[in-house]
Scaffold this motif. Structure first.
Motif, PDB file in Angstrom:
ATOM      1  N   GLU A 127      -5.896   9.678  -6.533  1.00  7.09           N
ATOM      2  CA  GLU A 127      -6.991   9.628  -7.501  1.00  7.09           C
ATOM      3  C   GLU A 127      -6.535   9.201  -8.888  1.00  7.09           C
ATOM      4  O   GLU A 127      -7.372   8.917  -9.772  1.00  7.09           O
ATOM      5  CB  GLU A 127      -7.679  10.989  -7.594  1.00  7.09           C
ATOM      6  CG  GLU A 127      -6.793  12.132  -8.076  1.00  7.09           C
ATOM      7  CD  GLU A 127      -6.002  12.782  -6.968  1.00  7.09           C
ATOM      8  OE1 GLU A 127      -5.335  13.798  -7.238  1.00  7.09           O
ATOM      9  OE2 GLU A 127      -6.035  12.273  -5.820  1.00  7.09           O
TER      10      GLU A 127
ATOM     11  N   GLU B 275     -10.858   0.585   7.711  1.00  5.24           N
ATOM     12  CA  GLU B 275     -11.524   1.011   6.482  1.00  5.24           C
ATOM     13  C   GLU B 275     -12.054  -0.139   5.638  1.00  5.24           C
ATOM     14  O   GLU B 275     -13.073   0.000   4.963  1.00  5.24           O
ATOM     15  CB  GLU B 275     -10.546   1.823   5.633  1.00  5.24           C
ATOM     16  CG  GLU B 275     -10.142   3.153   6.241  1.00  5.24           C
ATOM     17  CD  GLU B 275      -9.151   3.905   5.374  1.00  5.24           C
ATOM     18  OE1 GLU B 275      -8.839   5.055   5.707  1.00  5.24           O
ATOM     19  OE2 GLU B 275      -8.692   3.321   4.353  1.00  5.24           O
ATOM     20  N   GLU B 276     -11.371  -1.306   5.679  1.00  2.00           N
ATOM     21  CA  GLU B 276     -11.698  -2.371   4.728  1.00  2.00           C
ATOM     22  C   GLU B 276     -12.075  -3.707   5.366  1.00  2.00           C
ATOM     23  O   GLU B 276     -12.411  -4.644   4.662  1.00  2.00           O
ATOM     24  CB  GLU B 276     -10.503  -2.574   3.782  1.00  2.00           C
ATOM     25  CG  GLU B 276     -10.086  -1.307   3.055  1.00  2.00           C
ATOM     26  CD  GLU B 276      -8.770  -1.479   2.316  1.00  2.00           C
ATOM     27  OE1 GLU B 276      -8.547  -2.575   1.762  1.00  2.00           O
ATOM     28  OE2 GLU B 276      -7.967  -0.535   2.303  1.00  2.00           O
TER      29      GLU B 276
ATOM     30  N   ASP C  53       0.436   3.420  -3.393  1.00  2.00           N
ATOM     31  CA  ASP C  53      -0.414   4.582  -3.111  1.00  2.00           C
ATOM     32  C   ASP C  53       0.464   5.717  -2.580  1.00  2.00           C
ATOM     33  O   ASP C  53       0.681   5.847  -1.380  1.00  2.00           O
ATOM     34  CB  ASP C  53      -1.491   4.208  -2.099  1.00  2.00           C
ATOM     35  CG  ASP C  53      -2.576   5.267  -1.998  1.00  2.00           C
ATOM     36  OD1 ASP C  53      -2.471   6.305  -2.691  1.00  2.00           O
ATOM     37  OD2 ASP C  53      -3.522   5.073  -1.224  1.00  2.00           O
TER      38      ASP C  53
ATOM     39  N   ARG D 284       0.834  -1.208   0.000  1.00  2.00           N
ATOM     40  CA  ARG D 284       0.000   0.000   0.000  1.00  2.00           C
ATOM     41  C   ARG D 284       0.866   1.254   0.000  1.00  2.00           C
ATOM     42  O   ARG D 284       0.571   2.222  -0.701  1.00  2.00           O
ATOM     43  CB  ARG D 284      -0.910   0.009   1.229  1.00  2.00           C
ATOM     44  CG  ARG D 284      -1.890  -1.160   1.306  1.00  2.00           C
ATOM     45  CD  ARG D 284      -2.914  -1.113   0.180  1.00  2.00           C
ATOM     46  NE  ARG D 284      -3.809  -2.249   0.274  1.00  2.00           N
ATOM     47  CZ  ARG D 284      -4.929  -2.255   0.998  1.00  2.00           C
ATOM     48  NH1 ARG D 284      -5.272  -1.185   1.682  1.00  2.00           N
ATOM     49  NH2 ARG D 284      -5.693  -3.326   1.024  1.00  2.00           N
TER      50      ARG D 284
ATOM     51  N   ALA E 206      -8.849  -1.888  -2.303  1.00  2.00           N
ATOM     52  CA  ALA E 206      -8.141  -0.999  -1.389  1.00  2.00           C
ATOM     53  C   ALA E 206      -8.694   0.419  -1.464  1.00  2.00           C
ATOM     54  O   ALA E 206      -9.170   0.859  -2.506  1.00  2.00           O
ATOM     55  CB  ALA E 206      -6.653  -0.982  -1.733  1.00  2.00           C
ATOM     56  N   LYS E 207      -8.637   1.146  -0.363  1.00  2.00           N
ATOM     57  CA  LYS E 207      -9.077   2.540  -0.300  1.00  2.00           C
ATOM     58  C   LYS E 207      -7.875   3.434  -0.616  1.00  2.00           C
ATOM     59  O   LYS E 207      -7.125   3.835   0.266  1.00  2.00           O
ATOM     60  CB  LYS E 207      -9.630   2.861   1.090  1.00  2.00           C
ATOM     61  CG  LYS E 207     -10.773   1.964   1.540  1.00  2.00           C
ATOM     62  CD  LYS E 207     -12.029   2.196   0.720  1.00  2.00           C
ATOM     63  CE  LYS E 207     -13.181   1.340   1.252  1.00  2.00           C
ATOM     64  NZ  LYS E 207     -14.414   1.516   0.472  1.00  2.00           N
TER      65      LYS E 207
ATOM     66  N   PRO F  42      -8.999   1.679 -10.314  1.00  2.00           N
ATOM     67  CA  PRO F  42      -9.337   0.452  -9.578  1.00  2.00           C
ATOM     68  C   PRO F  42      -9.564  -0.735 -10.515  1.00  2.00           C
ATOM     69  O   PRO F  42      -9.877  -0.569 -11.694  1.00  2.00           O
ATOM     70  CB  PRO F  42     -10.623   0.826  -8.838  1.00  2.00           C
ATOM     71  CG  PRO F  42     -11.226   1.909  -9.666  1.00  2.00           C
ATOM     72  CD  PRO F  42     -10.064   2.691 -10.220  1.00  2.00           C
TER      73      PRO F  42
ATOM     74  N   ARG G 233      -5.644   6.690  -1.702  1.00  2.00           N
ATOM     75  CA  ARG G 233      -5.645   8.151  -1.546  1.00  2.00           C
ATOM     76  C   ARG G 233      -5.339   8.836  -2.867  1.00  2.00           C
ATOM     77  O   ARG G 233      -5.710   9.982  -3.085  1.00  2.00           O
ATOM     78  CB  ARG G 233      -4.583   8.572  -0.522  1.00  2.00           C
ATOM     79  CG  ARG G 233      -5.034   8.599   0.922  1.00  2.00           C
ATOM     80  CD  ARG G 233      -5.484   7.271   1.418  1.00  2.00           C
ATOM     81  NE  ARG G 233      -5.717   7.274   2.868  1.00  2.00           N
ATOM     82  CZ  ARG G 233      -6.302   6.283   3.510  1.00  2.00           C
ATOM     83  NH1 ARG G 233      -6.718   5.213   2.846  1.00  2.00           N
ATOM     84  NH2 ARG G 233      -6.480   6.348   4.813  1.00  2.00           N
TER      85      ARG G 233
ATOM     86  N   ARG H   6      -0.696   8.109   0.311  1.00  2.00           N
ATOM     87  CA  ARG H   6      -0.922   7.608   1.662  1.00  2.00           C
ATOM     88  C   ARG H   6       0.234   8.067   2.539  1.00  2.00           C
ATOM     89  O   ARG H   6       1.386   7.826   2.240  1.00  2.00           O
ATOM     90  CB  ARG H   6      -1.000   6.075   1.683  1.00  2.00           C
ATOM     91  CG  ARG H   6      -1.322   5.494   3.058  1.00  2.00           C
ATOM     92  CD  ARG H   6      -1.326   3.984   3.011  1.00  2.00           C
ATOM     93  NE  ARG H   6      -2.466   3.471   2.282  1.00  2.00           N
ATOM     94  CZ  ARG H   6      -3.641   3.186   2.827  1.00  2.00           C
ATOM     95  NH1 ARG H   6      -3.835   3.379   4.128  1.00  2.00           N
ATOM     96  NH2 ARG H   6      -4.636   2.719   2.099  1.00  2.00           N
TER      97      ARG H   6
ATOM     98  N   GLU I  10      -5.282   1.057  10.137  1.00  2.00           N
ATOM     99  CA  GLU I  10      -6.034   1.885   9.201  1.00  2.00           C
ATOM    100  C   GLU I  10      -6.726   1.020   8.147  1.00  2.00           C
ATOM    101  O   GLU I  10      -7.893   1.231   7.807  1.00  2.00           O
ATOM    102  CB  GLU I  10      -5.079   2.874   8.532  1.00  2.00           C
ATOM    103  CG  GLU I  10      -5.744   3.932   7.681  1.00  2.00           C
ATOM    104  CD  GLU I  10      -4.727   4.905   7.131  1.00  2.00           C
ATOM    105  OE1 GLU I  10      -4.686   6.049   7.598  1.00  2.00           O
ATOM    106  OE2 GLU I  10      -3.951   4.506   6.231  1.00  2.00           O
TER     107      GLU I  10
END
Length: 290
Positions: A122, A40-41, A22, A18, A117-118, A126, A120, A25, A36
């Motif tokens: 943009e 969130e997941e 990302d 991650r 995954a969430k 996905p 950060r 993040r 975290e």
């Protein structure tokens, strides 16, 4: 050995991936990142992608160990091994196994592991795969068959990771065996951990680029085409340094060191115990004394 070690420390690899992929993040401690992700997941999120990753890792490591030891037996032929020979054998075995054969599996595994995954960032596109077969199908259909070998160039360079690891491990083992008859569990654990820590730290920037290329879902140009070219390796390294400084190349290193060092140490420990048990069962331990 690989399956046991990777399963125990799998959440650490999730945190590392991650942080590598990302970019937006914020860098935190490994426990904070894992908490975290769970918040969130869901509780099982750190183990997302466990089965395909474990399957590929076990196959990769099994063939790697087999190739390494087979080449070593053919080349050394009863002579004393050297650090240089261990390094060369590690590079050859790593090139054949980790790059030429298993890169498509790792590309698919990386994407499955990050699915849901969430993010950060943009700019990350996905994925929506139903499983391993569907992932292969969608990647070939949408990006072409060569996309399965995304990250091959850094992967070729990263064959030095297991090569350096084995060079330090075998060298340290030879020094210890000059002073004692066999390695203890603690000896195998410690030298396995040190060997992997050295190899991981030296090659980590390339591992970061490798993860991004394998995931291949960043938009890095005005046309918003997804990343999938080996020509972007230098660009990714430059962008990382420009945006985050030199330490940006080592984002997630804490989680990676914890995961790889502990995994390698436990793997070598299980490996040595199984090897010793096998020799004992086959009656080879007695014959070695003569």
């Amino acid at each position: 050995g690989s399956m046991t070690a990777m399963t125990v420390f799998f959440p650490l690899d999730t945190a590392r991936l991650r942080l590598q992929v990302d970019e937006k993040r914020k860098s935190k401690t490994t426990p904070a990142v894992l908490l975290e992700i769970i918040k969130e997941e869901g509780l099982l999120a750190p183990y997302r992608g466990w089965f395909p990753v474990i399957s590929s890792l076990c196959c990769s490591n099994f063939v790697y160990f087999y190739t390494f030891n087979s080449l070593k037996a053919l080349w050394v032929k009863g002579q004393h091994s050297t650090t240089g020979k261990d390094l060369i054998l590690g590079v050859v075995a790593g090139s054949v196994v980790n790059v030429l054969l298993t890169t498509p599996l790792w590309v698919v595994n990386t994407r499955l592991k990050l699915q849901g995954a969430k993010f950060r960032n943009e700019d990350i596109v996905p994925t929506n795969y139903k499983g391993i077969i569907d992932a292969f199908h969608q990647i070939i259909r949408d990006e072409g068959v060569l996309a399965l070998w995304n990250g091959t160039f850094p992967s070729l360079l990263l064959v030095f990771n297991p090569a350096i690891q084995f060079m330090f491990y075998e060298g340290s083992k030879r020094k210890l065996l000059k002073k004692r008859l066999q390695l203890t569990s603690l000896d195998a654990f410690v030298i396995g951990a040190i060997a992997k820590a050295v190899a991981t730290t030296l090659t980590y920037p390339l591992q970061t680029v490798q993860s991004i290329l394998r995931f291949g879902r960043h938009r890095l140009n005005p046309e918003n085409r997804t990343l999938g070219s080996l020509r972007n390796v230098l660009y990714l390294l430059q962008q990382r340094v420009r945006r985050f400084g030199i330490m940006g190349l080592y984002k997630g290193l804490e989680a990676k060191l914890l995961q790889t060092v502990l995994t390698a140490a436990l793997m070598f420990l299980v490996y040595e115990k199984l090897t010793a048990a096998t020799f004992t069962v086959m009656g080879l331990k007695h014959s070695r004394k003569h």
